[in-house]
Write an enzyme that holds these catalytic residues in place. Sequence first.
Site, mmCIF file in Angstrom:
data_model
loop_
_atom_site.group_PDB
_atom_site.id
_atom_site.type_symbol
_atom_site.label_atom_id
_atom_site.label_comp_id
_atom_site.label_asym_id
_atom_site.label_seq_id
_atom_site.Cartn_x
_atom_site.Cartn_y
_atom_site.Cartn_z
ATOM 1 N N ARG A 108 0.818 -1.236 0.000
ATOM 2 C CA ARG A 108 0.000 0.000 0.000
ATOM 3 C C ARG A 108 0.845 1.278 0.000
ATOM 4 N NH1 ARG A 108 -2.792 -2.885 4.034
ATOM 5 N NH2 ARG A 108 -4.570 -4.002 3.156
ATOM 6 N N LYS A 130 1.876 11.381 -11.145
ATOM 7 C CA LYS A 130 0.899 10.581 -11.903
ATOM 8 C C LYS A 130 1.585 9.280 -12.302
ATOM 9 C CE LYS A 130 -2.379 13.661 -14.159
ATOM 10 N NZ LYS A 130 -2.845 14.175 -15.466
ATOM 11 N N GLU A 172 6.394 17.938 -24.752
ATOM 12 C CA GLU A 172 5.912 18.432 -23.455
ATOM 13 C C GLU A 172 6.463 19.847 -23.187
ATOM 14 O OE1 GLU A 172 3.562 16.744 -22.248
ATOM 15 O OE2 GLU A 172 3.905 14.624 -22.721
ATOM 16 N N LYS A 211 5.916 22.940 -14.168
ATOM 17 C CA LYS A 211 5.095 21.790 -13.767
ATOM 18 C C LYS A 211 4.935 21.748 -12.246
ATOM 19 C CE LYS A 211 3.698 17.210 -14.253
ATOM 20 N NZ LYS A 211 3.742 15.944 -14.937
ATOM 21 N N GLU A 221 -5.388 16.892 -9.724
ATOM 22 C CA GLU A 221 -6.105 17.290 -10.948
ATOM 23 C C GLU A 221 -7.593 17.520 -10.718
ATOM 24 O OE1 GLU A 221 -4.722 15.419 -14.625
ATOM 25 O OE2 GLU A 221 -6.742 15.650 -15.411
ATOM 26 N N ARG A 225 -4.739 21.537 -12.714
ATOM 27 C CA ARG A 225 -3.808 20.592 -13.367
ATOM 28 C C ARG A 225 -4.313 20.126 -14.731
ATOM 29 N NH1 ARG A 225 -0.208 15.798 -10.535
ATOM 30 N NH2 ARG A 225 0.819 15.155 -12.461
ATOM 31 N N ASN A 229 -3.011 18.856 -19.600
ATOM 32 C CA ASN A 229 -3.504 17.924 -20.632
ATOM 33 C C ASN A 229 -3.563 18.583 -22.008
ATOM 34 O OD1 ASN A 229 -3.913 15.855 -18.767
ATOM 35 N ND2 ASN A 229 -5.893 16.721 -18.166
ATOM 36 N N HIS A 232 -3.257 16.816 -25.333
ATOM 37 C CA HIS A 232 -3.203 15.382 -25.044
ATOM 38 C C HIS A 232 -4.442 14.602 -25.475
ATOM 39 C CE1 HIS A 232 0.459 16.231 -22.949
ATOM 40 N NE2 HIS A 232 0.583 14.992 -22.511
ATOM 41 N N HIS A 236 -3.351 11.752 -27.653
ATOM 42 C CA HIS A 236 -3.525 10.366 -27.167
ATOM 43 C C HIS A 236 -4.359 9.557 -28.143
ATOM 44 C CE1 HIS A 236 -2.827 10.781 -22.514
ATOM 45 N NE2 HIS A 236 -1.720 10.624 -23.186
ATOM 46 N N HIS A 247 4.984 9.253 -27.908
ATOM 47 C CA HIS A 247 4.038 10.062 -27.135
ATOM 48 C C HIS A 247 4.253 11.561 -27.378
ATOM 49 C CE1 HIS A 247 1.523 11.321 -23.804
ATOM 50 N NE2 HIS A 247 2.513 12.098 -23.417
HETATM 51 P P1 NAD Z 1 10.258 5.749 -22.811
HETATM 52 O O1 NAD Z 1 10.296 5.590 -21.351
HETATM 53 O O2 NAD Z 1 9.712 4.639 -23.614
HETATM 54 O O3 NAD Z 1 11.726 6.105 -23.307
HETATM 55 C C1 NAD Z 1 11.939 6.289 -24.679
HETATM 56 C C2 NAD Z 1 13.110 5.439 -25.183
HETATM 57 O O4 NAD Z 1 14.325 5.996 -24.723
HETATM 58 C C3 NAD Z 1 13.087 3.999 -24.686
HETATM 59 O O5 NAD Z 1 13.483 3.160 -25.741
HETATM 60 C C4 NAD Z 1 14.154 3.993 -23.598
HETATM 61 O O6 NAD Z 1 14.728 2.725 -23.424
HETATM 62 C C5 NAD Z 1 15.135 4.989 -24.130
HETATM 63 N N1 NAD Z 1 15.978 5.666 -23.153
HETATM 64 C C6 NAD Z 1 15.659 6.083 -21.911
HETATM 65 N N2 NAD Z 1 16.666 6.789 -21.388
HETATM 66 C C7 NAD Z 1 17.661 6.794 -22.286
HETATM 67 C C8 NAD Z 1 18.953 7.386 -22.320
HETATM 68 N N3 NAD Z 1 19.407 8.170 -21.331
HETATM 69 N N4 NAD Z 1 19.709 7.186 -23.423
HETATM 70 C C9 NAD Z 1 19.243 6.450 -24.480
HETATM 71 N N5 NAD Z 1 18.019 5.898 -24.504
HETATM 72 C C10 NAD Z 1 17.232 6.076 -23.426
HETATM 73 O O7 NAD Z 1 9.396 7.051 -23.232
HETATM 74 P P2 NAD Z 1 9.362 8.561 -22.716
HETATM 75 O O8 NAD Z 1 9.213 9.372 -23.939
HETATM 76 O O9 NAD Z 1 10.458 8.867 -21.782
HETATM 77 O O10 NAD Z 1 8.004 8.584 -21.888
HETATM 78 C C11 NAD Z 1 6.754 8.365 -22.493
HETATM 79 C C12 NAD Z 1 5.792 7.867 -21.450
HETATM 80 O O11 NAD Z 1 5.634 8.849 -20.427
HETATM 81 C C13 NAD Z 1 4.403 7.580 -21.988
HETATM 82 O O12 NAD Z 1 3.975 6.328 -21.519
HETATM 83 C C14 NAD Z 1 3.541 8.676 -21.380
HETATM 84 O O13 NAD Z 1 2.211 8.275 -21.159
HETATM 85 C C15 NAD Z 1 4.269 8.953 -20.092
HETATM 86 N N6 NAD Z 1 4.034 10.293 -19.529
HETATM 87 C C16 NAD Z 1 3.684 10.376 -18.225
HETATM 88 C C17 NAD Z 1 3.477 11.613 -17.648
HETATM 89 C C18 NAD Z 1 3.145 11.710 -16.185
HETATM 90 O O14 NAD Z 1 2.820 12.799 -15.714
HETATM 91 N N7 NAD Z 1 3.234 10.642 -15.437
HETATM 92 C C19 NAD Z 1 3.656 12.778 -18.405
HETATM 93 C C20 NAD Z 1 4.039 12.654 -19.741
HETATM 94 C C21 NAD Z 1 4.233 11.391 -20.300
HETATM 95 N N1 GLY Z 2 1.399 15.161 -17.791
HETATM 96 C C1 GLY Z 2 0.167 15.663 -17.257
HETATM 97 C C2 GLY Z 2 0.190 15.804 -15.793
HETATM 98 O O1 GLY Z 2 1.178 15.508 -15.161
HETATM 99 O O2 GLY Z 2 -0.780 16.219 -15.213
#
Ligand code: NAD
Ligand code: GLY
Length: 345
Positions: A108, A130, A172, A211, A221, A225, A229, A232, A236, A247
């Site tokens: 938890r 998130k 972003e 942020k 949110e 917040r 989006n 998005h 999305h 993304h």
């Molecule tokens: P990802 O985590 O898939 O990373 C992209 C690629 O880069 C992967 O192949 C990874 O292995 C590689 N990689 C990572 N670090 C590296 C480095 N230092 N050098 C070389 N390669 C590297 O994708 P992302 O773009 O980082 O994140 C996208 C995800 O984030 C989506 O699932 C999206 O929904 C999520 N997201 C979440 C929030 C949130 O608030 N939680 C906000 C925006 C996006």
């Molecule tokens: N990426 C959207 C949020 O963090 O609210």
Amino acid sequence: MREFRITGSETQKSIVLCGDGALDGATGDFVFTDGNVLRLYKDWIADTFSGRPVYAMPAGEEYKTPQTLFALLERMAGAGLTRKSTLVCLGGGVVGDIGGLASALYMRGIGCVQIPTTLLAQVDSSVGGKTAVDFCGVKNLVGAFKQPDRVLADARFLKTLPPRELRCGLGEIVKHAALDGKLFDTLAANASRLTELGFLAELVPENIAIKAEVVQKDAKESGLRQCLNLGHTTGHAFELTDGALSHGEYVLIGIALEAELAKGRTKCDVGYLEELQSLAMRALGGMPALPSAARAAELARLDKKNHTSAAVVVTAPVSKGEYALLEIPFADYCAELAAIQEKLC
Ligand code: NAD
Ligand code: GLY
């Protein structure tokens, strides 16, 4: 080094450290990462977390699933983590979102340190708590709010990112620029440097500040917040349609398309929206061909931000530093998206 504090309730506070020295205090009991990051940073992981168990998921959004989440939880249990343990999430947004959720669920809730290694994760996903996995064809359908105890963002990781991953982070960053006039002016004045690593790395602290300020005011949110989006809903929807791009690239597409949706229906600054659209397209390296708008609209109808299936909720840019929440009847959204696609793609 810059420090940002997100304070809420005792369980919802978070410290974000950014810049040289951010990694100095990196500790934890179990390291979660992905195969690419493990390959690139094996020695650093071994030096920093000597003897701690490491689990690397296969890299990629297609593995942002309950299966990966449960595989991680199984290994955490196998390693004997307790309520006092801390999970380290070392990677991009996929690792951060799944690991964050695992830290919310295991017993938890246990400690969580995010060490973001992509530009997207440094400027956005690692901050704000998130967490989620994709489920039943819907992005981030199952998740929780769980602030990481610490986020440690160091530009050293960005040096190994392929250029395309820099563009993902740019999605972003342009979103934040649509919410913050000062950042918008910086990007507009440096439009020819949008894919330069040095320039992008310099923007990380400012993006974290934008942020963190929003999350500080509305961590769960319930209002403000929703501005994060922007771009998005439509982004999305196309991401789920074909998933051919990343993304961040879909966010850029979403920003350009939603700016057009705003033009017809709110009091807005059309000149500014056109500047924002051209910034998004420049960041994308040109508008790609997109799959059917009708299919994307159907997926936007399932978006969890909608209040009913009769209307799609869009956070749209309207003028510099300002956004509006638009609730667009589904039939209108469908027809306009097809017309906009025809115009821009
Ligand atoms: P990802 O985590 O898939 O990373 C992209 C690629 O880069 C992967 O192949 C990874 O292995 C590689 N990689 C990572 N670090 C590296 C480095 N230092 N050098 C070389 N390669 C590297 O994708 P992302 O773009 O980082 O994140 C996208 C995800 O984030 C989506 O699932 C999206 O929904 C999520 N997201 C979440 C929030 C949130 O608030 N939680 C906000 C925006 C996006
Ligand atoms: N990426 C959207 C949020 O963090 O609210």
